[in-house]
Design a protein around this motif. Structure first.
Motif, PDB file in Angstrom:
ATOM      1  N   SER A 213      68.245  66.826 112.188  1.00 50.15           N
ATOM      2  CA  SER A 213      68.115  67.799 111.099  1.00 50.15           C
ATOM      3  C   SER A 213      69.138  67.546 110.002  1.00 50.15           C
ATOM      4  CB  SER A 213      68.256  69.226 111.631  1.00 50.15           C
ATOM      5  OG  SER A 213      69.574  69.465 112.101  1.00 50.15           O
ATOM      6  N   ASN A 214      70.261  66.928 110.388  1.00 42.70           N
ATOM      7  CA  ASN A 214      71.327  66.627 109.416  1.00 42.70           C
ATOM      8  C   ASN A 214      71.241  65.211 108.862  1.00 42.70           C
ATOM      9  OD1 ASN A 214      72.559  69.181 109.640  1.00 42.70           O
ATOM     10  ND2 ASN A 214      73.709  68.552 111.461  1.00 42.70           N
ATOM     11  N   TYR A 215      70.186  64.482 109.249  1.00 44.63           N
ATOM     12  CA  TYR A 215      70.079  63.099 108.794  1.00 44.63           C
ATOM     13  C   TYR A 215      69.881  63.061 107.281  1.00 44.63           C
ATOM     14  CZ  TYR A 215      68.908  58.147 108.852  1.00 44.63           C
ATOM     15  OH  TYR A 215      68.918  56.784 108.648  1.00 44.63           O
ATOM     16  N   ASP A 216      70.725  62.304 106.601  1.00 41.19           N
ATOM     17  CA  ASP A 216      70.688  62.240 105.144  1.00 41.19           C
ATOM     18  C   ASP A 216      69.349  61.681 104.647  1.00 41.19           C
ATOM     19  OD1 ASP A 216      71.550  62.395 102.529  1.00 41.19           O
ATOM     20  OD2 ASP A 216      72.548  60.436 102.558  1.00 41.19           O
ATOM     21  N   GLY A 217      68.641  62.478 103.876  1.00 42.57           N
ATOM     22  CA  GLY A 217      67.344  62.039 103.358  1.00 42.57           C
ATOM     23  C   GLY A 217      66.167  62.445 104.216  1.00 42.57           C
ATOM     24  N   GLY A 218      66.441  63.005 105.405  1.00 43.76           N
ATOM     25  CA  GLY A 218      65.383  63.516 106.250  1.00 43.76           C
ATOM     26  C   GLY A 218      64.512  62.443 106.883  1.00 43.76           C
ATOM     27  N   PRO A 219      63.342  62.823 107.368  1.00 42.59           N
ATOM     28  CA  PRO A 219      62.476  61.877 108.098  1.00 42.59           C
ATOM     29  C   PRO A 219      62.001  60.699 107.262  1.00 42.59           C
ATOM     30  CG  PRO A 219      61.306  63.921 107.628  1.00 42.59           C
ATOM     31  CD  PRO A 219      62.746  64.173 107.297  1.00 42.59           C
ATOM     32  N   ALA A 220      61.775  60.916 105.970  1.00 42.02           N
ATOM     33  CA  ALA A 220      61.311  59.810 105.125  1.00 42.02           C
ATOM     34  C   ALA A 220      62.377  58.723 105.038  1.00 42.02           C
ATOM     35  CB  ALA A 220      60.954  60.323 103.732  1.00 42.02           C
ATOM     36  N   SER A 221      63.642  59.137 104.910  1.00 40.33           N
ATOM     37  CA  SER A 221      64.742  58.173 104.840  1.00 40.33           C
ATOM     38  C   SER A 221      64.912  57.447 106.173  1.00 40.33           C
ATOM     39  CB  SER A 221      66.037  58.899 104.457  1.00 40.33           C
ATOM     40  OG  SER A 221      67.122  58.006 104.431  1.00 40.33           O
ATOM     41  N   LEU A 222      64.790  58.194 107.271  1.00 39.88           N
ATOM     42  CA  LEU A 222      64.920  57.577 108.596  1.00 39.88           C
ATOM     43  C   LEU A 222      63.832  56.538 108.811  1.00 39.88           C
ATOM     44  CD1 LEU A 222      65.734  59.535 111.847  1.00 39.88           C
ATOM     45  CD2 LEU A 222      64.157  57.614 111.858  1.00 39.88           C
ATOM     46  N   LEU A 223      62.614  56.876 108.423  1.00 41.53           N
ATOM     47  CA  LEU A 223      61.510  55.936 108.552  1.00 41.53           C
ATOM     48  C   LEU A 223      61.742  54.701 107.683  1.00 41.53           C
ATOM     49  CD1 LEU A 223      58.717  55.330 109.749  1.00 41.53           C
ATOM     50  CD2 LEU A 223      57.705  56.619 107.874  1.00 41.53           C
ATOM     51  N   GLY A 224      62.271  54.916 106.492  1.00 42.28           N
ATOM     52  CA  GLY A 224      62.566  53.798 105.605  1.00 42.28           C
ATOM     53  C   GLY A 224      63.594  52.853 106.204  1.00 42.28           C
ATOM     54  N   LYS A 225      64.598  53.415 106.870  1.00 44.94           N
ATOM     55  CA  LYS A 225      65.601  52.568 107.507  1.00 44.94           C
ATOM     56  C   LYS A 225      64.998  51.814 108.687  1.00 44.94           C
ATOM     57  CE  LYS A 225      70.467  52.536 108.755  1.00 44.94           C
ATOM     58  NZ  LYS A 225      71.711  53.354 108.893  1.00 44.94           N
ATOM     59  N   GLY A 226      64.041  52.442 109.366  1.00 43.01           N
ATOM     60  CA  GLY A 226      63.338  51.757 110.450  1.00 43.01           C
ATOM     61  C   GLY A 226      62.572  50.560 109.928  1.00 43.01           C
ATOM     62  N   ARG A 227      61.966  50.713 108.739  1.00 40.44           N
ATOM     63  CA  ARG A 227      61.263  49.584 108.125  1.00 40.44           C
ATOM     64  C   ARG A 227      62.254  48.478 107.769  1.00 40.44           C
ATOM     65  NH1 ARG A 227      58.376  53.865 105.090  1.00 40.44           N
ATOM     66  NH2 ARG A 227      56.319  54.129 106.035  1.00 40.44           N
ATOM     67  N   GLY A 228      63.479  48.862 107.414  1.00 36.99           N
ATOM     68  CA  GLY A 228      64.508  47.870 107.117  1.00 36.99           C
ATOM     69  C   GLY A 228      64.833  47.025 108.328  1.00 36.99           C
ATOM     70  N   PHE A 229      64.839  47.630 109.513  1.00 35.38           N
ATOM     71  CA  PHE A 229      65.055  46.873 110.740  1.00 35.38           C
ATOM     72  C   PHE A 229      63.973  45.814 110.916  1.00 35.38           C
ATOM     73  CE2 PHE A 229      68.313  49.698 111.962  1.00 35.38           C
ATOM     74  CZ  PHE A 229      68.902  49.241 113.133  1.00 35.38           C
ATOM     75  N   ARG A 230      62.752  46.197 110.571  1.00 37.92           N
ATOM     76  CA  ARG A 230      61.659  45.225 110.700  1.00 37.92           C
ATOM     77  C   ARG A 230      61.919  44.027 109.801  1.00 37.92           C
ATOM     78  NH1 ARG A 230      55.214  46.171 109.239  1.00 37.92           N
ATOM     79  NH2 ARG A 230      54.537  44.081 109.831  1.00 37.92           N
ATOM     80  N   THR A 231      62.386  44.278 108.596  1.00 33.69           N
ATOM     81  CA  THR A 231      62.646  43.194 107.648  1.00 33.69           C
ATOM     82  C   THR A 231      63.741  42.273 108.147  1.00 33.69           C
ATOM     83  OG1 THR A 231      61.954  44.605 105.798  1.00 33.69           O
ATOM     84  CG2 THR A 231      63.305  42.671 105.269  1.00 33.69           C
TER      85      THR A 231
END
Length: 277
Positions: A213-231
């Motif tokens: 709930s305190n993650y900066d940027g919320g679920p959209a940001s978390l998902l975006g960082k997950g896509r970064g791992f893929r890259t």
């Protein structure tokens, strides 16, 4: 899959007298297909024999062939009777089963198939719908509280020893962390979180909810960082989300940390264990 024992017979029916029940024939009419076929030239010899259900109240609904029926109507021939394979007096559950069977080898979007399975009373689809509803969600298209990732829901439902346990916990966490937002129920986010919860039976759920709930940027940001791992690592997006969630949970914890593999090296098929960072 349940099979129907009902018997059909060919009857002459005008397409304009047949309607669509979205609980059964869950796939909408493909208007672009109708337009293309009409433009190419209507050919009654290619219509075939559609399948319908004649209900006890006299109404007739499409089970298979509603696009062809729409094409006939668009060609101005909807009042002309044609041969149709007709079932009589079917319960709606059997109508849905017939729709699923008749469309088994066709491209039916997962959502439409799932909704027909719910109407047919198939246990898994019914239970997934119940779990989602318990947490204020609907499995449908559109709407603030809708979940459209039906393939993810199904795979998560089957992933735990007790079917549905991990799915319930996953939806519980995202709902309490972020509320009913579409970003919270994206397929890869759900799958990534589910893998963490499934592999970590002793995880502190309230702590996970608070961290997310305190993650900066919320679920959209978390998902975006997950896509970064893929890259950077070549992993699946859901695996990247898994790692972001583990790192988020571990932040500030001195004990009971979750195992991670993380960058810079991607997990390979030869890895037999996770390395704690």
């Amino acid at each position: 899959m349940t099979t129907t024992k009902s018997v059909s017979k060919v009857e002459s029916i005008a397409p304009n007298t047949v309607t669509t029940d979205p609980r059964v024939n869950t796939r909408p009419i493909d208007r672009s297909w109708v337009s293309r076929k009409l433009k190419a030239g209507y050919d009654e010899n290619r219509v075939g024999v559609p399948t319908v259900s004649i209900r006890e109240d006299g109404s007739i609904v499409w089970l298979d062939g509603q696009n062809r029926g729409a094409l006939i109507g668009a060609a101005g021939l909807g009042d002309k009777k044609i041969d149709m394979k007709a079932f009589r007096g079917l319960p709606i559950t059997e109508e849905a089963e017939l729709f699923l069977g008749l469309n088994d080898n066709r491209r039916v979007a997962p959502m439409y198939k799932f909704q027909a399975e719910v109407t047919a009373g198939r246990p898994e689809a019914v239970e997934i719908t119940r779990i989602a509803a318990d947490l204020g969600w609907s499995v449908s298209e559109g709407g603030a509280t809708s979940i459209q990732a039906v393939s993810a829901l199904s795979s998560i439902y089957r992933s735990s020893k007790q079917p549905g346990a991990t799915l319930h916990q996953t939806l519980y966490v995202v709902t309490n962390a972020w509320g009913h937002t579409q970003e919270a129920v994206a397929a890869n986010l759900l799958k990534g979180l589910a893998s963490v919860l499934r592999d970590s039976p002793n995880l502190n759920v309230p702590s996970m909810v608070k961290k997310l709930s305190n993650y900066d940027g919320g679920p959209a940001s978390l998902l975006g960082k997950g896509r970064g791992f893929r890259t950077t690592t070549g992993c699946l997006v859901s695996e990247g989300v898994d790692q972001v969630i583990r790192a988020t949970y571990n932040a500030g914890r001195r004990s009971s940390r979750l195992a991670t593999w993380g960058p810079p090296a991607a997990r390979s098929s030869s890895d037999e264990h996770l390395v704690s960072l």
